[in-house]
Motif scaffolding. Structure first.
Motif, short mmCIF file in Angstrom:
data_model
loop_
_atom_site.label_atom_id
_atom_site.label_comp_id
_atom_site.label_asym_id
_atom_site.label_seq_id
_atom_site.Cartn_x
_atom_site.Cartn_y
_atom_site.Cartn_z
N ASN A 1 0.74 -1.15 -0.01
CA ASN A 1 -0.20 0.17 -0.01
C ASN A 1 0.87 1.32 -0.14
N GLY A 2 2.21 1.16 -0.15
CA GLY A 2 3.12 2.39 0.06
C GLY A 2 3.62 2.92 1.20
N ASN A 3 3.14 2.19 2.26
CA ASN A 3 3.58 2.42 3.87
C ASN A 3 5.10 2.13 3.91
N VAL A 4 5.83 2.89 4.72
CA VAL A 4 7.13 2.50 4.93
C VAL A 4 7.30 1.47 5.98
N GLU A 5 8.02 0.55 5.60
CA GLU A 5 8.02 -0.64 6.87
C GLU A 5 9.34 -0.54 7.46
N GLU A 6 10.60 -0.21 6.55
CA GLU A 6 11.81 -0.07 7.09
C GLU A 6 12.39 0.96 6.28
N SER A 7 13.56 1.65 7.17
CA SER A 7 14.31 2.54 6.43
C SER A 7 15.80 2.47 6.97
N ILE A 8 16.63 2.86 5.78
CA ILE A 8 18.04 2.99 5.69
C ILE A 8 18.49 4.43 5.83
N ASP A 9 18.65 5.02 6.88
CA ASP A 9 18.78 6.32 7.11
C ASP A 9 20.36 7.00 6.96
N SER A 10 20.39 8.33 7.20
CA SER A 10 21.94 8.94 7.05
C SER A 10 22.67 8.66 6.07
N LEU A 11 22.16 8.50 5.06
CA LEU A 11 22.70 8.30 3.69
C LEU A 11 23.02 9.85 2.87
N ASP A 12 23.94 9.93 1.72
CA ASP A 12 24.03 11.01 1.15
C ASP A 12 23.68 10.93 -0.33
N ARG A 13 22.46 11.24 -0.62
CA ARG A 13 21.89 11.20 -2.03
C ARG A 13 22.19 9.91 -2.67
N PRO A 14 21.36 8.54 -2.30
CA PRO A 14 21.33 7.63 -2.65
C PRO A 14 20.73 7.58 -4.16
N MET A 15 21.10 7.01 -5.01
CA MET A 15 20.63 6.90 -6.33
C MET A 15 19.88 5.79 -7.00
N HIS A 16 20.42 5.09 -7.96
CA HIS A 16 19.65 3.98 -8.51
C HIS A 16 20.10 2.69 -8.11
N ILE A 17 19.55 1.94 -7.14
CA ILE A 17 19.99 1.06 -6.09
C ILE A 17 19.64 -0.27 -6.94
N SER A 18 20.13 -1.39 -6.27
CA SER A 18 20.21 -2.70 -6.95
C SER A 18 19.81 -3.70 -5.78
N SER A 19 19.39 -4.84 -6.05
CA SER A 19 19.20 -5.90 -4.92
C SER A 19 19.80 -7.15 -5.79
N ASP A 20 20.38 -8.01 -4.88
CA ASP A 20 20.88 -9.49 -5.19
C ASP A 20 20.45 -10.32 -3.90
N GLY A 21 19.37 -11.03 -3.86
CA GLY A 21 18.88 -11.59 -2.68
C GLY A 21 18.20 -10.66 -1.69
N TYR A 22 18.65 -10.69 -0.58
CA TYR A 22 18.48 -9.99 0.53
C TYR A 22 19.13 -8.56 0.37
N GLU A 23 20.24 -8.58 -0.29
CA GLU A 23 21.28 -7.59 -0.14
C GLU A 23 20.83 -6.34 -1.05
N ILE A 24 20.97 -5.09 -0.54
CA ILE A 24 20.80 -3.85 -1.28
C ILE A 24 22.30 -3.20 -1.64
N SER A 25 22.61 -2.76 -2.81
CA SER A 25 23.60 -1.96 -3.03
C SER A 25 23.08 -0.46 -3.40
N ILE A 26 23.82 0.38 -2.66
CA ILE A 26 23.43 1.76 -2.47
C ILE A 26 24.41 2.66 -2.99
N PRO A 27 24.44 3.30 -4.43
CA PRO A 27 25.52 4.39 -4.85
C PRO A 27 24.93 5.64 -4.13
#
Length: 286
Positions: A63-89
């Motif tokens: 429904n678009g509700n935020v369930e989890e947040s990875i904070d204190s980043l610096d302008r994250p852009m086009h992310i990707s996933s592999d399994g449960y891992e998130i890569s954040i540029p």
């Protein structure tokens, strides 16, 4: 006479049995209030969006509700996933993070990045869109890297690449401000260019399926769908407003709208008319 009637009946039957043309059609809108989505990825536990304006990456429910947040980043852009891992540029501090179940690691790269805008990781392979360096970094084992590209408009050059994807035999790049997509082999050799005839204005995000290439045309408020050879199959404008990225999940197309804080979902269905350029390809599989 009876043969004429039989012919007409057979012809009508054939026409009635012909499958209706298919296209991507809007099925629902998911409001992600308070999120200005730039990148999108998917893990077994949900959809993740990079919210660069608020320096975070969030996981949302259906429904678009935020369930989890990875904070204190610096302008994250086009992310990707592999399994449960998130890569954040992180465009702001030139650092790429690997996040999995609250464990964060910084990706070790000997070369210096300048505003990484996109990443794709699959198994041991990684590709990075290095925005201000106008190049792509690629590694097949996360140990040795190659670099290809430079600023320019010729084939193989880039003008601010923003997104990248690895497939079995190729590396696909959203060459954003050259308004095109370029394809390379895994040695960095230019293969082909797609989209130059469509007058795109900021090709910001891409997703490559087994049969199609999906591109967000940011300033023109549309998504373009091509086959792998670059033939335009469909132009999607309905419910598209400053699209930044997109992904296929369970055969549904999710498009992130930066302007309206929405995810718009499209399904491959019969019934909707396709644009004239794509009409001859209306039965093409997605």
């Amino acid at each position: 006479m009876k043969y004429t009637i039989l012919f007409i009946a057979t012809t009508l039957m054939l026409f009635s049995c012909k499958e209706e043309p298919k296209s991507w059609q809007h099925s629902k809108t998911i409001l992600v209030e308070g999120v200005n989505p730039i990148g999108i990825a998917h893990t077994p536990n949900g959809i993740w969006l990079s919210d660069g304006d608020h320096n975070r990456v969030v996981r949302i429910d259906e429904n678009g509700n935020v369930e989890e947040s990875i904070d204190s980043l610096d302008r994250p852009m086009h992310i990707s996933s592999d399994g449960y891992e998130i890569s954040i540029p992180q465009y702001g501090n030139d650092v790429i993070l690997r996040w999995k179940e609250n464990i964060v690691k910084e990706m070790a790269i000997e070369d210096s990045l300048d505003a990484p805008a996109g990443i794709w990781r699959t198994g041991e392979e990684t590709a990075i869109a290095d925005f201000y360096n106008n190049r792509i970094l690629y590694s097949k084992d996360n140990l040795e890297w190659i670099s290809f590209g430079k600023e320019g408009k010729a084939e193989g050059d880039f003008y601010y690449p923003t997104d990248v994807q690895i497939t079995k035999d190729a590396i696909w790049v959203a060459d954003a401000y050259n308004n095109r997509v370029q394809v390379f082999d895994k040695s960095g050799n230019f293969q082909k260019v797609i989209g130059v005839d469509q007058k795109m204005n900021a090709a910001t995000g891409i997703f490559v399926s087994e049969t199609a290439l999906f591109v967000t045309d940011f300033e023109n408020d549309r998504v373009l769908v091509f086959d792998h050879e670059g033939t335009l199959l469909q132009e999607i404008k309905e419910h598209i407003a400053k699209p930044t990225d997109l992904i296929l999940i369970d055969s549904k197309l999710y498009v992130a709208n930066y302007r309206t804080s929405e995810l718009n979902v499209f399904e491959w269905k019969t019934g909707a008319a396709m644009n004239e350029e794509a009409h001859s390809h209306e039965d093409h599989e997605h």
